[in-house]
Motif scaffolding. Structure first.
Motif, PDB file in Angstrom:
ATOM      1  N   GLU A  66      24.592 -47.494  -4.873  1.00 41.44           N
ATOM      2  CA  GLU A  66      23.827 -47.157  -6.158  1.00 41.44           C
ATOM      3  C   GLU A  66      24.242 -47.870  -7.231  1.00 41.44           C
ATOM      4  O   GLU A  66      23.624 -48.531  -8.086  1.00 41.44           O
ATOM      5  CB  GLU A  66      23.458 -45.837  -6.321  1.00 41.44           C
ATOM      6  CG  GLU A  66      22.946 -44.930  -5.276  1.00 41.44           C
ATOM      7  CD  GLU A  66      21.337 -45.014  -5.214  1.00 41.44           C
ATOM      8  OE1 GLU A  66      20.948 -45.918  -5.937  1.00 41.44           O
ATOM      9  OE2 GLU A  66      20.914 -44.491  -4.339  1.00 41.44           O
ATOM     10  N   ILE A  67      25.695 -47.944  -7.395  1.00 41.33           N
ATOM     11  CA  ILE A  67      26.246 -48.838  -8.359  1.00 41.33           C
ATOM     12  C   ILE A  67      26.068 -50.379  -8.416  1.00 41.33           C
ATOM     13  O   ILE A  67      25.556 -50.949  -9.316  1.00 41.33           O
ATOM     14  CB  ILE A  67      27.741 -48.525  -8.554  1.00 41.33           C
ATOM     15  CG1 ILE A  67      27.999 -46.946  -9.098  1.00 41.33           C
ATOM     16  CG2 ILE A  67      28.445 -49.474  -9.768  1.00 41.33           C
ATOM     17  CD1 ILE A  67      29.389 -46.636  -9.095  1.00 41.33           C
ATOM     18  N   GLY A  68      26.099 -50.633  -6.911  1.00 41.64           N
ATOM     19  CA  GLY A  68      26.084 -52.063  -6.700  1.00 41.64           C
ATOM     20  C   GLY A  68      24.500 -52.708  -7.181  1.00 41.64           C
ATOM     21  O   GLY A  68      24.266 -53.712  -7.799  1.00 41.64           O
ATOM     22  N   LEU A  69      23.690 -51.665  -6.437  1.00 42.61           N
ATOM     23  CA  LEU A  69      22.156 -52.235  -6.898  1.00 42.61           C
ATOM     24  C   LEU A  69      21.992 -52.111  -8.336  1.00 42.61           C
ATOM     25  O   LEU A  69      21.151 -53.062  -8.949  1.00 42.61           O
ATOM     26  CB  LEU A  69      21.220 -51.186  -5.933  1.00 42.61           C
ATOM     27  CG  LEU A  69      19.896 -51.562  -6.271  1.00 42.61           C
ATOM     28  CD1 LEU A  69      19.447 -52.901  -5.825  1.00 42.61           C
ATOM     29  CD2 LEU A  69      19.069 -50.565  -5.447  1.00 42.61           C
ATOM     30  N   ALA A  70      22.086 -50.721  -9.179  1.00 40.82           N
ATOM     31  CA  ALA A  70      21.781 -51.000 -10.443  1.00 40.82           C
ATOM     32  C   ALA A  70      22.529 -51.860 -11.159  1.00 40.82           C
ATOM     33  O   ALA A  70      21.675 -52.419 -12.118  1.00 40.82           O
ATOM     34  CB  ALA A  70      22.136 -49.542 -10.786  1.00 40.82           C
ATOM     35  N   LEU A  71      23.740 -52.101 -11.276  1.00 39.97           N
ATOM     36  CA  LEU A  71      24.349 -53.288 -11.879  1.00 39.97           C
ATOM     37  C   LEU A  71      23.964 -54.492 -11.489  1.00 39.97           C
ATOM     38  O   LEU A  71      24.038 -55.422 -12.687  1.00 39.97           O
ATOM     39  CB  LEU A  71      26.030 -52.863 -11.800  1.00 39.97           C
ATOM     40  CG  LEU A  71      26.586 -51.748 -12.393  1.00 39.97           C
ATOM     41  CD1 LEU A  71      28.037 -51.690 -12.417  1.00 39.97           C
ATOM     42  CD2 LEU A  71      26.036 -51.327 -13.720  1.00 39.97           C
ATOM     43  N   SER A  72      23.771 -54.825 -10.227  1.00 40.93           N
ATOM     44  CA  SER A  72      23.186 -56.223 -10.078  1.00 40.93           C
ATOM     45  C   SER A  72      21.824 -56.537 -10.690  1.00 40.93           C
ATOM     46  O   SER A  72      21.761 -57.613 -11.263  1.00 40.93           O
ATOM     47  CB  SER A  72      22.970 -56.268  -8.668  1.00 40.93           C
ATOM     48  OG  SER A  72      21.832 -55.552  -8.027  1.00 40.93           O
ATOM     49  N   ILE A  73      20.875 -55.416 -11.082  1.00 40.04           N
ATOM     50  CA  ILE A  73      19.450 -55.803 -11.694  1.00 40.04           C
ATOM     51  C   ILE A  73      19.886 -55.870 -13.129  1.00 40.04           C
ATOM     52  O   ILE A  73      19.418 -56.624 -13.823  1.00 40.04           O
ATOM     53  CB  ILE A  73      18.658 -54.360 -11.380  1.00 40.04           C
ATOM     54  CG1 ILE A  73      18.329 -54.639 -10.020  1.00 40.04           C
ATOM     55  CG2 ILE A  73      17.450 -54.359 -12.401  1.00 40.04           C
ATOM     56  CD1 ILE A  73      17.512 -53.286  -9.418  1.00 40.04           C
ATOM     57  N   GLY A  74      20.819 -54.895 -13.533  1.00 41.43           N
ATOM     58  CA  GLY A  74      21.171 -54.943 -15.228  1.00 41.43           C
ATOM     59  C   GLY A  74      21.956 -56.220 -15.433  1.00 41.43           C
ATOM     60  O   GLY A  74      21.546 -56.782 -16.704  1.00 41.43           O
ATOM     61  N   PHE A  75      22.792 -56.726 -14.612  1.00 45.85           N
ATOM     62  CA  PHE A  75      23.355 -58.097 -14.978  1.00 45.85           C
ATOM     63  C   PHE A  75      22.807 -59.194 -14.673  1.00 45.85           C
ATOM     64  O   PHE A  75      23.170 -60.334 -14.785  1.00 45.85           O
ATOM     65  CB  PHE A  75      24.523 -58.131 -14.145  1.00 45.85           C
ATOM     66  CG  PHE A  75      25.639 -57.182 -14.601  1.00 45.85           C
ATOM     67  CD1 PHE A  75      25.892 -56.935 -15.891  1.00 45.85           C
ATOM     68  CD2 PHE A  75      26.526 -56.550 -13.675  1.00 45.85           C
ATOM     69  CE1 PHE A  75      26.860 -55.943 -16.362  1.00 45.85           C
ATOM     70  CE2 PHE A  75      27.528 -55.676 -14.187  1.00 45.85           C
ATOM     71  CZ  PHE A  75      27.540 -55.205 -15.416  1.00 45.85           C
ATOM     72  N   ALA A  76      21.464 -59.318 -14.405  1.00 43.19           N
ATOM     73  CA  ALA A  76      20.475 -60.368 -13.948  1.00 43.19           C
ATOM     74  C   ALA A  76      20.426 -61.387 -15.247  1.00 43.19           C
ATOM     75  O   ALA A  76      20.331 -60.707 -16.398  1.00 43.19           O
ATOM     76  CB  ALA A  76      19.105 -59.984 -13.386  1.00 43.19           C
ATOM     77  N   SER A  77      20.420 -62.416 -15.069  1.00 42.16           N
ATOM     78  CA  SER A  77      20.463 -63.491 -16.271  1.00 42.16           C
ATOM     79  C   SER A  77      19.023 -63.136 -17.130  1.00 42.16           C
ATOM     80  O   SER A  77      18.913 -63.579 -18.204  1.00 42.16           O
ATOM     81  CB  SER A  77      20.440 -64.954 -15.919  1.00 42.16           C
ATOM     82  OG  SER A  77      21.852 -65.073 -15.224  1.00 42.16           O
ATOM     83  N   ASP A  78      18.107 -62.964 -16.306  1.00 43.59           N
ATOM     84  CA  ASP A  78      16.608 -63.056 -16.832  1.00 43.59           C
ATOM     85  C   ASP A  78      15.774 -62.179 -15.938  1.00 43.59           C
ATOM     86  O   ASP A  78      16.298 -61.629 -14.790  1.00 43.59           O
ATOM     87  CB  ASP A  78      15.897 -64.335 -16.982  1.00 43.59           C
ATOM     88  CG  ASP A  78      15.753 -65.313 -16.100  1.00 43.59           C
ATOM     89  OD1 ASP A  78      15.681 -64.696 -14.708  1.00 43.59           O
ATOM     90  OD2 ASP A  78      16.178 -66.571 -15.920  1.00 43.59           O
ATOM     91  N   ARG A  79      14.443 -61.776 -16.136  1.00 40.78           N
ATOM     92  CA  ARG A  79      13.707 -61.033 -15.550  1.00 40.78           C
ATOM     93  C   ARG A  79      13.219 -61.717 -14.202  1.00 40.78           C
ATOM     94  O   ARG A  79      13.050 -60.874 -13.310  1.00 40.78           O
ATOM     95  CB  ARG A  79      12.322 -60.270 -16.314  1.00 40.78           C
ATOM     96  CG  ARG A  79      12.931 -59.806 -17.558  1.00 40.78           C
ATOM     97  CD  ARG A  79      11.498 -59.270 -18.191  1.00 40.78           C
ATOM     98  NE  ARG A  79      11.876 -58.236 -19.237  1.00 40.78           N
ATOM     99  CZ  ARG A  79      10.862 -57.350 -19.708  1.00 40.78           C
ATOM    100  NH1 ARG A  79       9.575 -57.684 -19.653  1.00 40.78           N
ATOM    101  NH2 ARG A  79      11.107 -56.455 -20.385  1.00 40.78           N
ATOM    102  N   THR A  80      13.095 -63.132 -14.111  1.00 48.06           N
ATOM    103  CA  THR A  80      12.752 -63.497 -12.831  1.00 48.06           C
ATOM    104  C   THR A  80      13.843 -63.492 -11.714  1.00 48.06           C
ATOM    105  O   THR A  80      13.534 -62.998 -10.673  1.00 48.06           O
ATOM    106  CB  THR A  80      12.334 -64.970 -13.180  1.00 48.06           C
ATOM    107  OG1 THR A  80      11.393 -65.200 -14.042  1.00 48.06           O
ATOM    108  CG2 THR A  80      12.037 -65.819 -11.908  1.00 48.06           C
TER     109      THR A  80
END
Length: 299
Positions: A81-95
């Motif tokens: 859950e931490i990996g998934l949530a933070l990967s989305i949060g750390f994305a460079s942009d919405r795409t």
């Protein structure tokens, strides 16, 4: 055992609709509250709601349950859950958020592969094209509309190695959790405890990070409430469905989550993915369905 209930099956399938909102809403909450603080807030609310629904495990139950489930599955669940949530949060942009979310959906194919490797189900040759199609789908998601090249794919991953690394780790962790829970869970349900573990780890990370203080504006609170509520509702619906519904129908329905997640994400985040992205989504879904079909129980 009583016959599966159609109502229970529909309730279980409703979980897929709830989870399909997670990628878009996680990104939106992260933009308001920060990647770590936003995720910590979401899982705190989800843990509270699930605890109200299922309660917390008693000490006597924890001692009676298999320690591999309590500690092994618990640690894997928290890491996932931490990996998934933070990967989305750390994305460079919405795409890039949509790309990272799609990597997570390698888990259905990988779950079948792991279950087969551990002898939980027989190997069938249909697994090979299924897994290859799912992998090809991720390649197409990452390459965009440009000409395919290994160098181009590697450059895309290197542009944000932390986010992509977390996304791929999450895709590997959930199959491990699913298989271990099946082997050692035996009816145990420590979901509320696992969610509190995710929340605690994220708050500790937030306390020692340089992430700025969170500002709970009205839009942030509304989106936080929506995501926390949908996450808790999704787990509750799925739990009810697997206990009383048709597992086969629910399994097939879950493999269409990538399509629903991509559709909801594009609308909510107001982005227009490339044609290659949609082709990749279709291949990931098709590959997962082939894996399921090739290993289903014959009657």
């Amino acid at each position: 055992m009583s016959a599966p209930s159609s109502r229970a099956t529909l309730i279980g399938l409703a979980a897929i609709l709830c989870w399909s909102t997670s990628v878009g809403l996680f990104r939106s909450v992260a933009e308001h509250l920060g990647p770590v603080g936003g995720a910590a807030s979401v899982f705190s609310l989800s843990a509270l709601l699930v605890s109200l629904r299922f309660g917390l495990p008693k000490w006597s139950q924890l001692r009676a349950w298999n320690p591999v489930y309590v500690w092994g599955c618990g640690l894997i669940f928290v890491a996932y859950e931490i990996g998934l949530a933070l990967s989305i949060g750390f994305a460079s942009d919405r795409t890039q958020t949509l790309e990272l979310g799609m990597i997570n959906y390698l888990w259905p194919s990988l779950t079948v592969v792991l279950a087969t490797a551990l002898g939980l189900q027989r190997f069938r040759w249909g697994l090979v094209p299924g897994v290859l199609l799912a992998m090809l789908g991720i390649v197409m998601v990452l390459q965009g509309d440009g000409q395919f090249s290994i160098a181009g794919l590697w450059a895309n991953v290197r542009s944000n190695p932390l986010a992509y690394g977390l996304a791929f780790a999450a895709a590997l962790l959930w199959p491990c959790y699913s298989v271990l829970a099946r082997l050692y869970g035996r009816g145990a349900n420590a979901l509320s405890l696992f969610l509190w573990g995710v929340s605690l780890c994220l708050w500790l990370h937030h306390a020692f990070s340089d992430e700025p203080a969170m500002h709970f504006t009205v839009p942030a609170l509304l989106q936080l409430a929506a995501l926390g509520g949908l996450t808790a509702l999704g787990y509750s619906c799925w739990d009810y469905g697997i206990r009383h519904g048709d597992l086969t129908v629910m399994a097939v329905g879950s493999y269409f989550t990538p399509v629903l997640s991509a559709l909801v994400g594009t609308v909510w985040l107001n982005v227009t993915p490339s044609w290659s992205f949609w082709q990749g989504v279709a291949l990931v879904t098709l590959g997962s369905l082939i894996c399921w079909y090739s290993t289903r129980e014959r009657r």
